[in-house]
Design a protein around this motif. Structure first.
Motif, PDB file in Angstrom:
ATOM      1  N   THR A   1      17.910  15.926  -7.568  1.00 38.08           N
ATOM      2  CA  THR A   1      19.565  15.632  -6.514  1.00 38.08           C
ATOM      3  C   THR A   1      18.949  17.249  -6.317  1.00 38.08           C
ATOM      4  N   GLY A   2      20.140  17.870  -4.560  1.00 38.88           N
ATOM      5  CA  GLY A   2      20.117  19.294  -4.309  1.00 38.88           C
ATOM      6  C   GLY A   2      18.918  19.832  -4.263  1.00 38.88           C
ATOM      7  N   SER A   3      18.383  20.892  -4.339  1.00 40.97           N
ATOM      8  CA  SER A   3      17.480  22.184  -4.057  1.00 40.97           C
ATOM      9  C   SER A   3      16.100  21.309  -4.960  1.00 40.97           C
ATOM     10  N   ARG A   4      16.964  20.136  -6.144  1.00 39.82           N
ATOM     11  CA  ARG A   4      15.438  19.640  -6.974  1.00 39.82           C
ATOM     12  C   ARG A   4      14.998  18.791  -5.832  1.00 39.82           C
ATOM     13  N   ARG A   5      15.498  18.422  -4.906  1.00 41.14           N
ATOM     14  CA  ARG A   5      15.020  16.754  -4.153  1.00 41.14           C
ATOM     15  C   ARG A   5      13.935  16.873  -4.254  1.00 41.14           C
ATOM     16  N   MET A   6      13.085  15.210  -4.524  1.00 39.34           N
ATOM     17  CA  MET A   6      11.927  15.094  -3.543  1.00 39.34           C
ATOM     18  C   MET A   6      11.895  14.363  -3.140  1.00 39.34           C
ATOM     19  N   LEU A   7      10.658  13.350  -2.503  1.00 38.80           N
ATOM     20  CA  LEU A   7      10.252  12.169  -2.206  1.00 38.80           C
ATOM     21  C   LEU A   7       9.091  12.165  -2.496  1.00 38.80           C
ATOM     22  N   CYS A   8       8.867  11.083  -3.540  1.00 41.95           N
ATOM     23  CA  CYS A   8       7.727  10.003  -4.235  1.00 41.95           C
ATOM     24  C   CYS A   8       6.743   9.279  -2.781  1.00 41.95           C
TER      25      CYS A   8
ATOM     26  N   ASP B   1       0.683  -1.415   0.107  1.00 37.78           N
ATOM     27  CA  ASP B   1      -0.356   0.366   0.394  1.00 37.78           C
ATOM     28  C   ASP B   1       0.994   1.220   0.136  1.00 37.78           C
ATOM     29  N   VAL B   2       1.887   1.152   0.344  1.00 36.62           N
ATOM     30  CA  VAL B   2       2.675   2.497   0.504  1.00 36.62           C
ATOM     31  C   VAL B   2       4.252   2.427   0.362  1.00 36.62           C
ATOM     32  N   ARG B   3       5.125   3.188  -0.185  1.00 36.19           N
ATOM     33  CA  ARG B   3       6.399   2.783  -0.637  1.00 36.19           C
ATOM     34  C   ARG B   3       6.942   4.712  -1.197  1.00 36.19           C
ATOM     35  N   VAL B   4       7.744   4.441  -0.866  1.00 32.40           N
ATOM     36  CA  VAL B   4       8.635   6.209  -0.270  1.00 32.40           C
ATOM     37  C   VAL B   4       9.917   5.738  -1.510  1.00 32.40           C
ATOM     38  N   TRP B   5      10.349   6.404  -2.004  1.00 31.54           N
ATOM     39  CA  TRP B   5      11.714   6.853  -3.217  1.00 31.54           C
ATOM     40  C   TRP B   5      12.288   8.111  -3.316  1.00 31.54           C
ATOM     41  N   PRO B   6      13.426   8.041  -3.561  1.00 37.40           N
ATOM     42  CA  PRO B   6      14.040   9.820  -3.392  1.00 37.40           C
ATOM     43  C   PRO B   6      14.176  10.328  -5.150  1.00 37.40           C
ATOM     44  N   VAL B   7      13.475  10.951  -5.414  1.00 30.88           N
ATOM     45  CA  VAL B   7      14.696  11.709  -6.443  1.00 30.88           C
ATOM     46  C   VAL B   7      14.959  12.961  -6.767  1.00 30.88           C
TER      47      VAL B   7
END
Length: 138
Positions: A78-85, A70-76
């Motif tokens: 780099t730097g100031s454009r880094r987001m968490l999916c 049901d829940v999956r998390v990962w980073p995308v």
């Protein structure tokens, strides 16, 4: 008085490649429920849609893909454009959201000041919880 750790933020709901819409969100942590985080999505309905999942899942997702089901998390990014999916799946459908990594990381650090990782069990009243499950008074 409760000592919740809360953070308002805007996540992006990805609706198609290159297209997203903002969703007002509140991250909430209650030291009385030390393993969990609550994420309230304000969708314009009468009440927010709330998801509950492990704080550790969110923290591990800051560094690499984690979670199943049901829940999956990962980073995308780099730097100031880094987001968490954050991918959420329910019987009615699935959504993919992006959250600002820096904001989530700062909020997680605030939760760690309240309850350090590895100290969650010290916050639990196991006798009260067990009595509640058994329908008895503590």
């Amino acid at each position: 008085m409760k000592n919740f750790v809360e953070q308002e933020c805007e996540m992006r709901l990805l609706i198609a490649p290159g297209h997203s819409i903002g969703v007002e969100t509140r991250l909430s942590y209650d030291p009385d429920d030390p393993y969990a985080v609550h994420v309230d999505f304000h969708t314009g309905l009468h009440a927010p849609v709330t998801w509950l999942f492990a704080r550790e899942l969110l923290a591990q997702g800051m560094f690499g893909p984690c979670g199943q089901g049901d829940v999956r998390v990962w980073p995308v990014g780099t730097g100031s454009r880094r987001m968490l999916c954050i991918a959420l799946a329910a019987p009615d459908g699935q959504v993919l959201l992006e959250a600002p990594s820096a904001l989530v990381e700062q909020w997680l650090q605030r939760t760690y000041r309240r309850v350090p990782p590895g100290h969650e069990t010290q916050m639990l009243d196991l006798e009260r919880e067990l009595c509640g499950l058994l329908g008895k008074k503590a």
